[in-house]
Design a protein around this motif. Structure first.
Motif, PDB file in Angstrom:
ATOM      1  N   UNK A  66     -67.127  25.238 -37.171  1.00 27.98           N
ATOM      2  CA  UNK A  66     -67.057  23.871 -37.699  1.00 27.98           C
ATOM      3  C   UNK A  66     -67.758  22.891 -36.754  1.00 27.98           C
ATOM      4  N   UNK A  67     -67.520  23.048 -35.456  1.00 27.17           N
ATOM      5  CA  UNK A  67     -68.108  22.120 -34.491  1.00 27.17           C
ATOM      6  C   UNK A  67     -69.621  22.282 -34.389  1.00 27.17           C
ATOM      7  N   UNK A  68     -70.147  23.415 -34.823  1.00 25.51           N
ATOM      8  CA  UNK A  68     -71.597  23.627 -34.844  1.00 25.51           C
ATOM      9  C   UNK A  68     -72.189  23.332 -36.223  1.00 25.51           C
ATOM     10  N   UNK A  69     -71.386  22.739 -37.099  1.00 25.96           N
ATOM     11  CA  UNK A  69     -71.885  22.333 -38.403  1.00 25.96           C
ATOM     12  C   UNK A  69     -72.093  23.478 -39.378  1.00 25.96           C
ATOM     13  N   UNK A  70     -71.432  24.603 -39.130  1.00 24.12           N
ATOM     14  CA  UNK A  70     -71.563  25.757 -40.022  1.00 24.12           C
ATOM     15  C   UNK A  70     -70.370  25.820 -40.968  1.00 24.12           C
ATOM     16  N   UNK A  76     -65.882  32.047 -26.716  1.00 24.51           N
ATOM     17  CA  UNK A  76     -66.928  33.074 -26.835  1.00 24.51           C
ATOM     18  C   UNK A  76     -67.811  32.832 -28.057  1.00 24.51           C
ATOM     19  N   UNK A  77     -67.224  32.322 -29.153  1.00 20.48           N
ATOM     20  CA  UNK A  77     -68.040  32.009 -30.329  1.00 20.48           C
ATOM     21  C   UNK A  77     -68.986  30.852 -30.022  1.00 20.48           C
ATOM     22  N   UNK A  78     -68.493  29.841 -29.321  1.00 16.14           N
ATOM     23  CA  UNK A  78     -69.339  28.724 -28.914  1.00 16.14           C
ATOM     24  C   UNK A  78     -70.520  29.205 -28.078  1.00 16.14           C
ATOM     25  N   UNK A  79     -70.211  30.049 -27.105  1.00 14.95           N
ATOM     26  CA  UNK A  79     -71.262  30.561 -26.216  1.00 14.95           C
ATOM     27  C   UNK A  79     -72.297  31.350 -27.011  1.00 14.95           C
ATOM     28  N   UNK A  80     -71.852  32.160 -27.955  1.00 13.06           N
ATOM     29  CA  UNK A  80     -72.778  32.980 -28.732  1.00 13.06           C
ATOM     30  C   UNK A  80     -73.646  32.113 -29.646  1.00 13.06           C
ATOM     31  N   UNK A  81     -73.061  31.082 -30.231  1.00 11.10           N
ATOM     32  CA  UNK A  81     -73.849  30.196 -31.098  1.00 11.10           C
ATOM     33  C   UNK A  81     -74.899  29.441 -30.295  1.00 11.10           C
TER      34      UNK A  81
END
Length: 372
Positions: free
Chosen positions: A288-292, A253-258
């Motif tokens: 982390x996977x989105x570079x944040x 869900x965090x991936x989807x929101x990002x």
């Protein structure tokens, strides 16, 4: 005279203990059942005879003598989760200290039916348990525990809020059952208020909150507590509702929101607050996977202080409920309802529930609002 070897082959009786100690068998019974009406010298003589004869009292004999089985029946949901398991361990330890046996049945907290719950209670009743302790994390279990009928005292570990209110729960029980009932839980309202105060102190006014599965009373209570506290500190909070406590769902869900935020150009929240630590782990991976970076780009706060949260990188800021004290309070309430000279002092009470504190543990995952 019976020699030592033949004596070991034959289980000694209460009458043999009484003969050796020079007392009546009723006195031996009083010593075994910890009656205060025995002098120290007599108690010492009886205990010496018990030790010499290797006497072990029969539980059935003790039951007949005291009309108690010295057994507590515990029915618990949430056996795969940190909080309930920690509370059970504390209950069992305190029961042993009071020479009580804990008989345990575990059920699925979401799938347990009323008939299954009542059948478990009947099974324990056939064992003549002295009292019940119910760990009821979901509305389904809490409702079943309130509806079941039996004569023994009951102590319920639950949260103050859910789809079933405390008023509705009370009306499910008969008046005499309510007098034999005690409720204990965690002070999750104050815990979420502390989280909001700390988040606001670091300058955060844009938050993303991950709920737990709302059929769990903990999840419902934490969500209501967070909403109230966030509003009080002018924190604009958006919610992502999760159907489980699992890290994998929070990660997805965090991936989807990002990805949605990236596509729309919407501003990112400056802090993510989750309803448990497993969700925080999933969120941390997605960030982390989105570079944040945590907390330079976005802060993160969990709940439960599970083992290892201080070894995450960065170490997780979280809420530490006192699950051990929660179990101890449940056992003390059981002893009180059984007529013992025991009192439990709570830091606070709400809706008829005695509340155990939960405090915020500040670590490096929570930092100031990033400079834009």
């Amino acid at each position: 005279m019976m020699d030592d070897e033949s004596r070991l082959d034959k289980r000694a009786s209460m009458f043999e203990v009484a003969q050796m100690a020079g007392v009546s068998h009723q006195t031996v019974s009083r010593v075994i059942n910890h009656s205060p009406n025995v002098s120290a010298s007599t108690r010492a003589r009886v205990q010496h005879a018990i030790d010499v004869l290797h006497y072990r009292p029969s539980n059935s004999a003790r039951t007949l003598a005291s009309r108690r089985s010295h057994t507590i029946g515990l029915i618990a949901g949430g056996q795969h989760f940190y909080g309930p398991v920690s509370a059970i361990s504390s209950i069992e330890e305190m029961a042993r200290r009071h020479n009580l046996f804990l008989a345990v049945s575990m059920v699925h907290e979401a799938l347990c039916t009323q008939s299954e719950f009542e059948e478990l209670c009947r099974s324990f009743d056939e064992q003549n348990v002295d009292a019940f302790i119910f760990i009821t994390p979901t509305d389904v279990m809490f409702s079943a525990a309130c509806r079941v009928r039996f004569r023994q005292p009951r102590v319920m570990i639950t949260s103050t809020h859910g789809s079933l209110s405390m008023g509705q729960a009370g009306r499910m029980m008969q008046s005499d059952e309510r007098r034999r009932t005690a409720l204990v839980g965690l002070d999750q309202w104050n815990a979420m208020a502390e989280v909001a105060r700390l988040v606001a102190r670091f300058g955060h006014h844009s938050a993303l909150y991950f709920t737990g599965p709302l059929q769990w009373r903990d999840a419902a209570t934490r969500l209501l507590g967070w909403r109230k506290a966030a509003a009080a500190h002018t924190i604009e909070s958006r919610e992502i509702e999760c159907n489980s406590w699992e890290s994998s769902e929070a990660y997805s869900r965090m991936n989807h929101d990002l990805e949605r935020i990236g596509a729309t150009g919407e501003s990112k929240p400056t802090v993510v607050v989750t309803a448990n630590d497993a969700q925080a782990v999933g969120v941390a991976r997605a960030l982390h996977e989105h570079g944040l970076r945590i907390p330079q780009d976005i802060s993160l706060v969990g709940f439960d202080d599970m083992t290892g949260m201080d070894d995450l990188w960065p170490p997780l800021s979280t809420v530490r409920p006192d699950f051990e004290e929660l179990g101890t309070a449940a056992m003390r309430e059981t002893l009180r309802l059984l007529g013992g000279d025991v009192q439990t002092v709570y830091s606070s009470n709400a809706h008829g529930v005695g509340l155990i504190p939960a405090r915020v543990i500040q670590r490096r995952s929570l930092g100031p609002v990033p400079h834009l």
